[in-house]
Design an enzyme around this catalytic site. Structure first.
Site, PDB file in Angstrom:
ATOM      1  N   PHE A 265       0.809  -1.223   0.000  1.00  0.00           N
ATOM      2  CA  PHE A 265       0.000   0.000   0.000  1.00  0.00           C
ATOM      3  C   PHE A 265       0.841   1.271   0.000  1.00  0.00           C
ATOM      4  O   PHE A 265       0.355   2.338  -0.380  1.00  0.00           O
ATOM      5  CB  PHE A 265      -0.940   0.014   1.229  1.00  0.00           C
ATOM      6  CG  PHE A 265      -0.297   0.499   2.506  1.00  0.00           C
ATOM      7  CD1 PHE A 265      -0.168   1.869   2.761  1.00  0.00           C
ATOM      8  CD2 PHE A 265       0.211  -0.384   3.444  1.00  0.00           C
ATOM      9  CE1 PHE A 265       0.447   2.322   3.920  1.00  0.00           C
ATOM     10  CE2 PHE A 265       0.824   0.065   4.599  1.00  0.00           C
ATOM     11  CZ  PHE A 265       0.941   1.419   4.839  1.00  0.00           C
TER      12      PHE A 265
ATOM     13  N   LYS B 206      -1.144  -7.135  -9.223  1.00  0.00           N
ATOM     14  CA  LYS B 206      -2.117  -7.211  -8.128  1.00  0.00           C
ATOM     15  C   LYS B 206      -1.717  -6.136  -7.119  1.00  0.00           C
ATOM     16  O   LYS B 206      -0.838  -6.347  -6.281  1.00  0.00           O
ATOM     17  CB  LYS B 206      -2.059  -8.603  -7.497  1.00  0.00           C
ATOM     18  CG  LYS B 206      -3.315  -9.091  -6.798  1.00  0.00           C
ATOM     19  CD  LYS B 206      -3.820  -8.237  -5.673  1.00  0.00           C
ATOM     20  CE  LYS B 206      -3.019  -8.334  -4.404  1.00  0.00           C
ATOM     21  NZ  LYS B 206      -3.488  -7.333  -3.388  1.00  0.00           N
TER      22      LYS B 206
ATOM     23  N   GLU C 113      -4.993  -3.684  -1.904  1.00  0.00           N
ATOM     24  CA  GLU C 113      -6.436  -3.393  -1.881  1.00  0.00           C
ATOM     25  C   GLU C 113      -6.742  -2.128  -1.087  1.00  0.00           C
ATOM     26  O   GLU C 113      -7.862  -1.632  -1.093  1.00  0.00           O
ATOM     27  CB  GLU C 113      -7.219  -4.600  -1.335  1.00  0.00           C
ATOM     28  CG  GLU C 113      -6.870  -5.049   0.073  1.00  0.00           C
ATOM     29  CD  GLU C 113      -5.681  -6.011   0.148  1.00  0.00           C
ATOM     30  OE1 GLU C 113      -4.674  -5.765  -0.548  1.00  0.00           O
ATOM     31  OE2 GLU C 113      -5.765  -6.974   0.930  1.00  0.00           O
TER      32      GLU C 113
ATOM     33  N   SER D  42       5.281  -6.912   3.489  1.00  0.00           N
ATOM     34  CA  SER D  42       5.846  -7.195   4.808  1.00  0.00           C
ATOM     35  C   SER D  42       6.636  -8.512   4.785  1.00  0.00           C
ATOM     36  O   SER D  42       6.414  -9.370   3.923  1.00  0.00           O
ATOM     37  CB  SER D  42       4.724  -7.274   5.834  1.00  0.00           C
ATOM     38  OG  SER D  42       3.808  -8.269   5.436  1.00  0.00           O
TER      39      SER D  42
ATOM     40  N   CYS E 257       9.382   1.930   3.396  1.00  0.00           N
ATOM     41  CA  CYS E 257      10.277   0.828   3.761  1.00  0.00           C
ATOM     42  C   CYS E 257      11.697   1.329   3.988  1.00  0.00           C
ATOM     43  O   CYS E 257      12.516   0.639   4.576  1.00  0.00           O
ATOM     44  CB  CYS E 257      10.283  -0.237   2.686  1.00  0.00           C
ATOM     45  SG  CYS E 257      10.944   0.390   1.151  1.00  0.00           S
TER      46      CYS E 257
ATOM     47  N   GLU F 145       8.761  -3.969  13.185  1.00  0.00           N
ATOM     48  CA  GLU F 145       8.607  -2.911  12.180  1.00  0.00           C
ATOM     49  C   GLU F 145       7.292  -2.198  12.479  1.00  0.00           C
ATOM     50  O   GLU F 145       6.216  -2.776  12.325  1.00  0.00           O
ATOM     51  CB  GLU F 145       8.566  -3.492  10.767  1.00  0.00           C
ATOM     52  CG  GLU F 145       8.441  -2.399   9.721  1.00  0.00           C
ATOM     53  CD  GLU F 145       8.243  -2.898   8.293  1.00  0.00           C
ATOM     54  OE1 GLU F 145       7.622  -3.955   8.092  1.00  0.00           O
ATOM     55  OE2 GLU F 145       8.712  -2.198   7.391  1.00  0.00           O
TER      56      GLU F 145
HETATM   57  P1  NAD Z   1       1.459  -6.518   3.110  1.00  0.00           P
HETATM   58  O1  NAD Z   1       2.494  -7.586   3.211  1.00  0.00           O
HETATM   59  O2  NAD Z   1       0.342  -6.524   4.081  1.00  0.00           O
HETATM   60  O3  NAD Z   1       0.778  -6.560   1.654  1.00  0.00           O
HETATM   61  C1  NAD Z   1       1.557  -6.586   0.474  1.00  0.00           C
HETATM   62  C2  NAD Z   1       0.763  -7.292  -0.626  1.00  0.00           C
HETATM   63  O4  NAD Z   1       0.522  -8.647  -0.214  1.00  0.00           O
HETATM   64  C3  NAD Z   1      -0.602  -6.663  -0.871  1.00  0.00           C
HETATM   65  O5  NAD Z   1      -0.850  -6.648  -2.269  1.00  0.00           O
HETATM   66  C4  NAD Z   1      -1.564  -7.594  -0.144  1.00  0.00           C
HETATM   67  O6  NAD Z   1      -2.831  -7.664  -0.757  1.00  0.00           O
HETATM   68  C5  NAD Z   1      -0.869  -8.938  -0.229  1.00  0.00           C
HETATM   69  N1  NAD Z   1      -1.162  -9.803   0.928  1.00  0.00           N
HETATM   70  C6  NAD Z   1      -1.451  -9.405   2.192  1.00  0.00           C
HETATM   71  N2  NAD Z   1      -1.652 -10.474   2.993  1.00  0.00           N
HETATM   72  C7  NAD Z   1      -1.461 -11.565   2.219  1.00  0.00           C
HETATM   73  C8  NAD Z   1      -1.512 -12.974   2.475  1.00  0.00           C
HETATM   74  N3  NAD Z   1      -1.798 -13.462   3.687  1.00  0.00           N
HETATM   75  N4  NAD Z   1      -1.261 -13.814   1.457  1.00  0.00           N
HETATM   76  C9  NAD Z   1      -0.968 -13.338   0.235  1.00  0.00           C
HETATM   77  N5  NAD Z   1      -0.909 -12.028  -0.071  1.00  0.00           N
HETATM   78  C10 NAD Z   1      -1.148 -11.141   0.913  1.00  0.00           C
HETATM   79  O7  NAD Z   1       2.244  -5.124   3.118  1.00  0.00           O
HETATM   80  P2  NAD Z   1       1.625  -3.659   3.187  1.00  0.00           P
HETATM   81  O8  NAD Z   1       1.103  -3.418   4.547  1.00  0.00           O
HETATM   82  O9  NAD Z   1       0.752  -3.419   2.011  1.00  0.00           O
HETATM   83  O10 NAD Z   1       2.951  -2.801   2.936  1.00  0.00           O
HETATM   84  C11 NAD Z   1       3.825  -2.434   3.970  1.00  0.00           C
HETATM   85  C12 NAD Z   1       4.974  -3.411   4.066  1.00  0.00           C
HETATM   86  O11 NAD Z   1       5.681  -3.454   2.835  1.00  0.00           O
HETATM   87  C13 NAD Z   1       6.004  -2.995   5.109  1.00  0.00           C
HETATM   88  O12 NAD Z   1       6.422  -4.160   5.781  1.00  0.00           O
HETATM   89  C14 NAD Z   1       7.132  -2.415   4.272  1.00  0.00           C
HETATM   90  O13 NAD Z   1       8.408  -2.453   4.879  1.00  0.00           O
HETATM   91  C15 NAD Z   1       7.082  -3.284   3.078  1.00  0.00           C
HETATM   92  N6  NAD Z   1       7.722  -2.656   1.942  1.00  0.00           N
HETATM   93  C16 NAD Z   1       8.949  -3.101   1.607  1.00  0.00           C
HETATM   94  C17 NAD Z   1       9.614  -2.501   0.549  1.00  0.00           C
HETATM   95  C18 NAD Z   1      10.965  -2.970   0.153  1.00  0.00           C
HETATM   96  O14 NAD Z   1      11.411  -2.560  -0.887  1.00  0.00           O
HETATM   97  N7  NAD Z   1      11.635  -3.815   0.890  1.00  0.00           N
HETATM   98  C19 NAD Z   1       9.012  -1.449  -0.159  1.00  0.00           C
HETATM   99  C20 NAD Z   1       7.743  -1.031   0.229  1.00  0.00           C
HETATM  100  C21 NAD Z   1       7.108  -1.644   1.288  1.00  0.00           C
END
Ligand code: NAD
Length: 497
Positions: free
Chosen positions: A151, A175, A178, A228, A283, A383
Site C-alpha cells: 500500500f 495485483k 487493496e 511485509s 520501507c 517494524e
Molecule cells: P502486506 O504484506 O500486508 O501486503 C503486500 C501485498 O501482499 C498486498 O498486495 C496484499 O494484498 C498482499 N497480501 C497481504 N496479505 C497476504 C496474504 N496473507 N497472502 C498473500 N498475499 C497477501 O504489506 P503492506 O502493509 O501493504 O505494505 C507495507 C509493508 O511493505 C512494510 O512491511 C514495508 O516495509 C514493506 N515494503 C517493503 C519494501 C521494500 O522494498 N523492501 C518497499 C515497500 C514496502
C-alpha cells in the site's frame, strides 16, 4: 449512498468483478470509505492470466522500435498528467501531494530507464569459437509475469517492475494493494492510451485469494513481490515451490548511526525527514537513531524542536505530514507508545491527540519521539511502519554497528559523520543492502538496483536497474555452424579447436 466498485483492468478495458467480494477503500484524511475494490476469485485470476498469455506472442515479437515508441509515449503522458495521479495517491494513501509527486517522479525514472531497453537486453557474440563455429546469446522475455505490490507506494513500487518487464517483451498481471488500488487502473489506462496492445498490462484486484491464484498458476512465470516480511517469505517459498522465478522484498527497521563528530543540525533534519515523511510508512524510513554518546541529548533536543514546527493534516492542503492509511493501522502504530512506556522508555514527543489541519475523523497520529528504547522492547524489534522514531544510545561506533548487524532486517541504513574513514569502514562492515553516508534515505537511482539483505529481501535479484532486466529476461546461448565444404565428418568427442 452506494459506493462505486473499482473493476479489474483486463484485456485493455475495465472488467467488473463477478466474485461478489469487495473491500472498502478509504480517504484517510476524511476517515470515510469512498469506494470499494473488487476482490478477485480464481475465475478472475484465470481471466487476467489468459489475457496476458494471449497478448504475449504478439508483444514479444513486436519490433524493438515500436515497443520503444510506446514506452516513450507512456513516459510523456505520465509526465504531463502526474498531478492527476498524485491526487489519487493522496486521496487513498494519505501522503501529502508533494510527496505523492515525489513518488511518481521516482517511478518515472524507471520508465525512463526502461525506454533504453534495446541497449540493456543486447546479447553477446563470439565468432569462430571452434573452427567455423560461432556462439552468441540473446535475452528474451519470460512470458506472463506477476507483480504484487504494497500500500505504501501504490504508483512507484509497481513502476519498479512493470516498465522493465513490458519493455523486455513480457506481459503483466499486477495485483496492487487493496488499500489504495486506483493508481494501478489509472496507469494501465494511460498505457493503453500510449498504444500498448490490449492484454499486455492487466490489473487484478484482490487479496490472498488473488495472490495465491497467481502463485499457483502454471502460466505465470515469475513473481515480483513487495510487502511485509512474513508475506514476502510465504511468497518466496510458494512461488519457488511452484517453479517460478521470484523476487520478494520484505519489511525493514532502518537504523541511522550518528557519530560524535557529525553535524547535528544536518542529522536532526535528516532524522525528521526520514522518520516522519509519508507518516513513516516507507520501507526506507529511518525508525531507529543510534546516537553514539555524548550526542544523544543534543540531538534529541534538535529533533524535538523540529517536530514542534511540523504541520500535520490533509495532504491536499499545505501540510508536512498526512494521516496513516487506515484506522486499524493508526491504532496499531499508536499502541507502541504505550508499549514504550511499559518497557521503561521515555516518550519525548507523543503524537496522540496531535492538532491537525484536517477532518476530525481522519486517521491521525502525530510524529512521536521515544528515547532510551530498550533493544528487547517490541518498539525496537518490530517494524512499526508509522511516525514513531526511536532513540537508542550507544557508547561507541562498534556498539552501534553491532546493533545494526544484529537486526534480522537489512534494508537501508545511514551513517552521519564528518570522518571519511569511519564512513568507509561502516560501508564495508555493515550488513545492509542500501547505505547512506550523510544521506538518510539512500534509495538507489533507477540505473542501480533496489533491495536489502536478510529478512528484507528473499530471492537473489533486486528490483530495477540491470538486475531488473536480468530478472525479466532469460538468456539463450546459441552455438551455430554453417556448413562449408570442409566439414570434418563424424567426431563423438567435444571439439578441441
Ligand atoms: P502486506 O504484506 O500486508 O501486503 C503486500 C501485498 O501482499 C498486498 O498486495 C496484499 O494484498 C498482499 N497480501 C497481504 N496479505 C497476504 C496474504 N496473507 N497472502 C498473500 N498475499 C497477501 O504489506 P503492506 O502493509 O501493504 O505494505 C507495507 C509493508 O511493505 C512494510 O512491511 C514495508 O516495509 C514493506 N515494503 C517493503 C519494501 C521494500 O522494498 N523492501 C518497499 C515497500 C514496502
Amino acid at each position: 449512498m452506494t459506493l462505486p466498485v473499482l473493476a479489474h483492468w483486463i484485456d485493455g478495458a475495465e472488467r467488473p468483478s463477478t466474485s461478489g467480494r469487495t473491500s472498502p477503500v478509504f480517504d484517510p484524511a476524511l476517515g470515510v470509505a469512498t469506494k470499494h475494490v473488487a476482490l478477485a476469485d480464481r475465475a478472475e485470476v484465470d481471466a487476467a492470466v489468459a489475457s496476458a498469455k494471449a497478448a504475449f506472442p504478439g508483444w514479444r515479437d513486436l519490433s524493438i522500435t515500436k515497443r520503444q515508441q510506446i514506452l516513450f509515449r507512456f513516459r510523456e503522458l505520465l509526465n504531463e498528467r502526474k498531478e492527476d495521479l498524485a491526487l489519487i495517491l493522496t486521496s487513498e494513501h494519505g501522503k501529502v501531494l508533494s510527496d505523492a509527486l515525489g513518488e511518481i517522479t521516482r517511478g518515472l525514472e524507471v520508465v525512463e530507464l526502461a525506454t533504453g531497453f534495446p541497449h540493456l537486453i543486447k546479447g553477446e557474440y563470439s565468432a569462430n569459437v571452434s573452427t567455423g563455429v560461432d556462439v552468441y546469446s540473446t535475452r528474451g522475455p519470460i512470458g506472463v509475469v506477476g507483480i504484487i505490490s504494497p500500500f505504501n507506494f501504490p504508483a512507484m513500487v509497481p513502476m519498479w517492475f512493470f516498465p522493465i518487464a513490458i519493455a523486455a517483451g513480457n506481459t503483466v498481471v499486477l495485483k496492487p494493494s487493496e488499500k489504495d488500488p486506483s493508481a494501478a487502473n489509472w496507469l494501465a489506462e494511460l498505457f493503453t492510451e500510449a498504444g500498448l496492445p490490449d492484454g499486455v498490462f492487466n490489473v487484478l484486484h484482490g487479496d490472498k485469494v488473488a495472490v495465491d491464484g497467481l502463485l499457483e498458476h502454471a502460466d505465470v512465470k515469475s513473481i515480483s513481490f513487495v510487502g511485509s516480511t512474513p508475506i514476502a517469505k510465504y511468497i518466496y517459498e510458494t512461488a519457488a515451490r511452484n517453479g517460478k522465478r521470484v523476487q520478494a522484498l520484505g519489511g525493514a527497521k532502518n537504523h541511522m548511526l550518528v557519530l560524535p563528530d557529525a553535524d547535528l543540525d544536518l542529522a536532526a533534519d535528516a532524522a525528521v525527514n526520514a522518520g516522519f515523511g509519508s507518516a513513516g510508512e516507507r520501507c526506507m524510513a529511518i525508525s531507529v537513531i543510534v546516537a553514539v554518546e555524548p550526542v544523544a541529548d543534543d540531538l534529541i533536543e534538535k529533533i524535538a524542536t523540529r517536530i514542534s514546527a511540523l504541520t500535520i493534516g490533509d495532504g491536499r492542503r499545505s501540510c508536512d505530514m498526512g494521516p496513516l492509511v487506515t484506522a486499524a493501522h493508526r491504532d496499531k502504530v499508536a499502541s507502541y507508545i504505550d508499549i514504550a512506556t511499559e518497557d521503561g522508555a521515555r516518550v519525548v514527543v507523543d503524537g496522540r491527540g496531535v492538532e491537525v489541519d484536517g477532518d476530525a475523523n481522519g486517521f491521525w497520529l502525530g510524529p512521536t519521539l521515544i528515547d532510551a528504547v530498550p533493544v528487547e522492547s517490541r518498539v525496537y524489534t518490530d517494524e512499526i511502519f508509522g511516525p514513531v522514531l526511536s532513540i537508542v544510545r550507544a557508547e561507541s561506533y562498534e556498539q552501534g554497528l553491532a546493533l545494526i548487524n544484529a537486526s534480522p532486517y537489512g534494508n537501508g541504513t545511514a551513517i552521519f559523520t564528518n570522518d571519511g574513514g569511519a564512513a568507509r569502514r561502516f560501508q564495508n562492515e555493515v550488513e545492509v543492502g542500501m547505505i547512506g553516508i550523510n544521506v538518510p534515505i539512500p534509495v538507489p537511482v533507477a540505473y542501480y538496483s533496489f533491495g536489502g539483505f536478510k529478512d528484507s529481501a528473499f530471492g537473489d535479484s533486486k528490483a530495477y536497474g540491470l538486475q531488473g532486466f536480468h530478472f525479466f529476461t532469460r538468456e539463450k546461448a546459441i552455438t551455430s555452424r554453417w556448413l562449408d565444404p570442409s566439414h570434418g565428418g563424424i567426431n563423438l568427442g567435444f571439439p578441441q579447436a
